[in-house]
Design a protein around this motif. Structure first.
Motif, PDB file in Angstrom:
ATOM      1  N   ALA A   1       0.668  -1.173   0.081  1.00  0.00           N
ATOM      2  CA  ALA A   1      -0.154  -0.183  -0.219  1.00  0.00           C
ATOM      3  C   ALA A   1       1.053   1.624  -0.087  1.00  0.00           C
ATOM      4  CB  ALA A   1      -0.760   0.334   1.400  1.00  0.00           C
ATOM      5  N   LEU A   2       0.142   2.396  -0.881  1.00  0.00           N
ATOM      6  CA  LEU A   2       1.004   3.881  -0.846  1.00  0.00           C
ATOM      7  C   LEU A   2       0.848   4.545  -1.472  1.00  0.00           C
ATOM      8  CD1 LEU A   2       4.283   5.023  -0.908  1.00  0.00           C
ATOM      9  CD2 LEU A   2       4.522   3.733  -3.193  1.00  0.00           C
ATOM     10  N   GLY A   3       0.736   5.758  -0.800  1.00  0.00           N
ATOM     11  CA  GLY A   3       0.045   6.905  -1.121  1.00  0.00           C
ATOM     12  C   GLY A   3      -1.274   6.379  -1.816  1.00  0.00           C
ATOM     13  N   GLY A   4      -1.535   5.630  -1.154  1.00  0.00           N
ATOM     14  CA  GLY A   4      -3.466   5.641  -1.339  1.00  0.00           C
ATOM     15  C   GLY A   4      -4.092   5.026  -1.932  1.00  0.00           C
ATOM     16  N   GLY A   5      -2.930   3.698  -3.066  1.00  0.00           N
ATOM     17  CA  GLY A   5      -2.948   2.448  -3.564  1.00  0.00           C
ATOM     18  C   GLY A   5      -2.345   1.388  -3.087  1.00  0.00           C
TER      19      GLY A   5
END
Length: 606
Positions: free
Chosen positions: A315-319
C-alpha cells in the motif's frame, strides 16, 4: 450490428427494474496476479466455480471452457486428439495456461502452447479466463490467460470418489482426499479416464477405433507458520496414450499412437501483512512425447520449462503498488537437435482509485529475450455505479500490449537451416465494456474489442533447404462483440446466454481458419424435489467456419444435458447426454466428431 447491441445494452441497463431480495454478490478475481474485487476490474474476465463445473457434468476442460464468451475450440477426432483453443480468434500458443501457478505449456511442440486435450476437470475448484493481451503481467504468449485453480481443502477431512461409464467404452474413475488441521493442509487426487473412441479420420475406411487413456494425479502440502507466513509444495503428473490415423510418410497408416507424459512441480512461500505482501516461487514442467507406428517407436521430443517468480505488493499513497520479476528457461530436445531459450522480465503496476468511485491501473513490463527485448504496458479503468442496494452498473475500458517469444523449435530450426532467428510477435488490443447486475436476477455484460498481431511468426518453404520461419509482413486483426447474460428466476431456475460476433482475419485479409465467426451458448439449470434433482443443459451454435484448406465447414448446433439426483447427503447419481440430437458436424475438416452418447455416474463424498 455492434452499435445496435451496445445501444440495446445501455438502454436495458438504464431502465428501472424490479428489486430483489438478494444483495450484490462480491466476487474476487486474479486479473493482476492478486485478488481484486470484480467491481474494480477494468478488463474482461470470466469465472467458473466448482459448482458451475459440477452442474455441467463434463469431464474435459475443453468442453467446460467452450461454454464461455470469446472462446472457440477445434478438435480433431474426439477425446485426446489434437485440439486448439481460440480466445477472440487467437490460437492457444498465444494463450498462457496456469495450473495452480505453474505454466503447463508444451515446449516440445513447434509452437509453445498447452495441450488442452489432456486436461481433465477432476478436482478443479475454479477457472478464470482473461481475454485480450495480458503480456504486461504475465509475459510471453499471454494473448489471453486461463488460470486453473485446483481444490484446496479447508475442512479437517474430505474424501470423494467419482465413477462414470458410457458410450464408446468410456470409463472414468476419480478419487481425492484432503484435509486441514493445526496449520497443515494437504490434497491428493488421481483420475483415470479411458475410451475406445471412434474412427477419428474420414480418410480411414477400416472402421478402426482411435482410443485414448489418461491417468492424472496431483499432490499438495502446505503449512501456515503464522498469520503472515506460509509455505506450499505441489506436484502434478499426467500420462496419456492416444490412438490416431495417418502417421505414414509415403502411405496411409492407421495404426498410430502418441504417448505423452507431463510432470510439473512448484514450491512457493508467501509473506502477507496488512499493507505489504511477498511471494517467491520456483516451478518446473517436464514433457516427454513419443510417437509409434505399428507398435514401433518412430520419433520423440522432450521439452522443459523452468521458472523463478517473485511478486511483491505494498500500500502506497492511497493506492497499491504491485511489482515483480520472473526468469524462465524453455528447452526443446529431439533425436536430431536441442535448443533452449532464456528470458528475464520485470514489471510494476500501480492500482488506485479516484474518490473510491473510479478504479484504474497503470502497468509496465520489460522483458529481455535472447533474440530481442520487448516492452509491454497496460492501462485499465472501471467506473461502477451503485443504483440501489441490489443494482449496479459498471463502465470499463482497457488497453494493453503483449508478445509471443519464438519457441525453442522455431529458433533451432532456423539456426540449423542457416537462417537468421526470428524475433517476437507483438500484439496490442483495446476493449470497451459495460456490465449491469441486479442481485441474482440478472447480470449483463457486453464488450467491444479490437486487437492486432504484428510480426507474426510463419513457416516459409522457400527459406533454407527444407523451409524455416520468418516474420510475416502486415498485421492480422480480430475485432468483435461479446454479449453475456445470466440470471435466476426464483430459487429453482437459473439460465445463461452468451454470444460472440467475431471478424478475425490474417495479414492478407482472409478469414482465419478453424475459428467460428459467430458462436453462442444457451444454458439452464432447474432443480426440484427439494433440490435433490437438478437438470442442466447447454446448447451451442457455431457458424461461419473455414477449414485450413479455405473450404467452408457446415454450421452446427449441439445440445448436452446433465441430470443429477442427490440420493443422500453423501451419495449423488448422474446421467449425462452429449450431442443428444445426434448432430453430424465437423470442427476440423476430414475428422469426425462424437455422435449422441449417454454416460451414467455416481459420486460419493465423505
Amino acid at each position: 450490428m455492434k452499435k445496435t447491441l451496445i445501444a440495446a445494452a445501455l438502454v436495458a441497463a438504464g431502465q428501472p427494474l424490479l428489486s430483489a431480495a438478494d444483495t450484490l454478490e462480491q466476487v474476487t478475481v486474479t486479473a493482476s496476479r492478486t485478488e481484486t474485487p470484480k467491481r474494480e476490474v477494468g478488463v474482461s474476465v470470466s469465472v467458473l466455480t466448482q459448482a458451475d463445473i459440477q452442474r455441467m457434468g463434463y469431464d474435459s476442460l475443453l468442453d467446460v471452457i467452450r461454454t464461455l464468451p470469446g472462446i472457440s475450440v477445434s478438435n480433431s477426432g474426439g477425446a485426446g486428439k489434437v485440439s486448439s483453443v481460440f480466445i477472440r480468434g487467437e490460437s492457444n500458443y498465444r494463450t498462457l495456461v496456469l495450473l495452480d501457478g505453474v505454466n503447463i505449456a508444451d515446449p516440445s511442440a513447434p509452437q509453445v502452447g498447452a495441450q488442452f486435450q489432456h486436461l481433465q476437470v477432476a478436482d478443479i475448484e475454479r477457472i478464470e479466463v482473461l481475454r485480450g493481451p495480458q503480456g504486461m503481467m504475465y509475459g510471453a504468449g499471454a494473448g489471453g490467460v486461463i488460470n486453473i485453480i485446483s481444490r484446496k481443502t479447508s475442512e479437517p477431512l474430505r474424501a470423494q470418489l467419482d465413477l462414470e461409464a458410457g458410450r464408446y467404452g468410456t470409463q472414468k474413475t476419480a478419487a481425492s482426499l484432503g484435509g486441514s488441521s493445526d496449520g497443515w493442509n494437504y490434497d491428493l487426487s488421481i483420475s483415470d479416464f479411458s475410451t475406445d473412441g471412434f474412427n477419428a479420420m474420414e480418410a480411414d475406411d477400416s472402421g478402426e477405433r482411435d482410443g485414448y487413456d489418461n491417468v492424472s494425479g496431483s499432490a499438495r502440502l502446505g503449512y501456515q507458520f503464522n498469520e503472515a507466513f506460509s509455505l506450499e509444495g505441489q506436484l502434478q503428473r499426467t500420462e496419456t496414450e492416444t490412438g490416431y490415423d495417418n502417421c505414414g510418410f509415403l502411405f496411409f497408416v492407421n495404426d498410430c499412437m502418441d504417448r505423452y507424459n507431463q510432470s510439473s512441480a512448484r514450491v512457493s512461500g508467501k509473506y502477507q501483512q496488512a499493507t505489504t505482501g511477498h511471494e517467491l516461487s520456483v516451478a518446473s514442467t517436464d514433457i516427454e512425447r513419443e510417437a509409434f507406428a505399428f507398435g514401433e517407436p518412430s520419433y520423440g521430443f522432450d521439452g522443459a520449462i523452468s521458472e523463478l517468480n517473485y511478486i511483491g505488493k505494498s500500500a502506497l499513497g492511497g493506492g497499491q503498488l504491485l511489482w515483480g520479476g520472473e526468469y524462465e528457461q524453455q528447452e526443446f530436445t529431439s533425436n536430431f537437435s536441442e535448443q533452449d531459450i532464456d528470458s528475464l522480465g520485470i514489471f510494476a503496476e500501480w492500482r488506485s482509485d479516484i474518490a473510491d468511485k473510479v478504479f484504474y491501473t497503470l502497468g509496465y513490463r520489460r522483458d529481455s529475450l535472447e533474440t530481442d527485448d520487448h516492452n509491454s504496458w497496460r492501462a485499465s479503468v472501471a467506473y461502477p455505479v451503485l443504483l440501489g442496494d441490489n443494482q449496479q452498473l459498471k463502465y470499463r475500458a482497457s488497453y494493453g500490449t503483449g508478445y509471443r517469444a519464438p519457441s525453442p523449435y522455431e529458433v533451432g530450426l532456423n539456426l540449423s537451416e542457416g537462417v537468421e532467428a526470428v524475433g517476437p510477435e507483438t500484439s496490442r488490443g483495446y476493449e470497451l465494456g459495460l456490465e449491469y447486475q441486479l442481485a441474482r436476477l440478472l447480470q449483463l455484460e457486453i464488450t467491444y474489442f479490437d486487437q492486432e498481431i504484428t510480426d507474426a511468426i510463419v513457416y516459409d518453404y522457400t527459406l533454407g533447404s527444407w523451409g524455416a520461419y520468418r516474420q510475416d509482413d502486415g498485421d492480422s486483426y480480430s475485432e468483435g462483440v461479446e454479449l453475456s447474460l445470466n440470471g435466476s428466476l426464483g430459487e429453482r431456475f437459473g439460465w445463461y446466454f452468451n454470444g460472440t460476433w467475431l471478424d478475425a482475419v490474417d495479414t492478407t485479409g482472409a478469414q482465419r481458419s478453424l475459428v467460428p465467426q459467430r458462436v453462442c451458448n444457451l444454458g439452464f439449470s432447474y432443480s426440484l424435489l427439494a433440490d435433490k434433482l437438478t437438470l442442466n443443459g447447454n446448447w451451442r451454435r457455431a457458424e461461419d467456419i473455414l477449414d485450413s484448406s479455405g473450404e467452408a465447414l457446415d454450421d452446427y448446433s449441439k445440445l448436452d444435458l446433465n441430470l443429477a439426483y442427490r440420493l443422500t447427503e453423501k451419495l449423488r447419481l448422474t446421467l449425462r447426454g452429449e450431442n443428444i440430437l445426434d448432430e453430424d458436424y465437423r470442427e476440423v475438416g476430414g475428422y469426425y466428431t462424437a455422435g449422441a452418447a449417454v454416460y451414467a455416474g455416481v459420486q460419493l463424498t465423505l
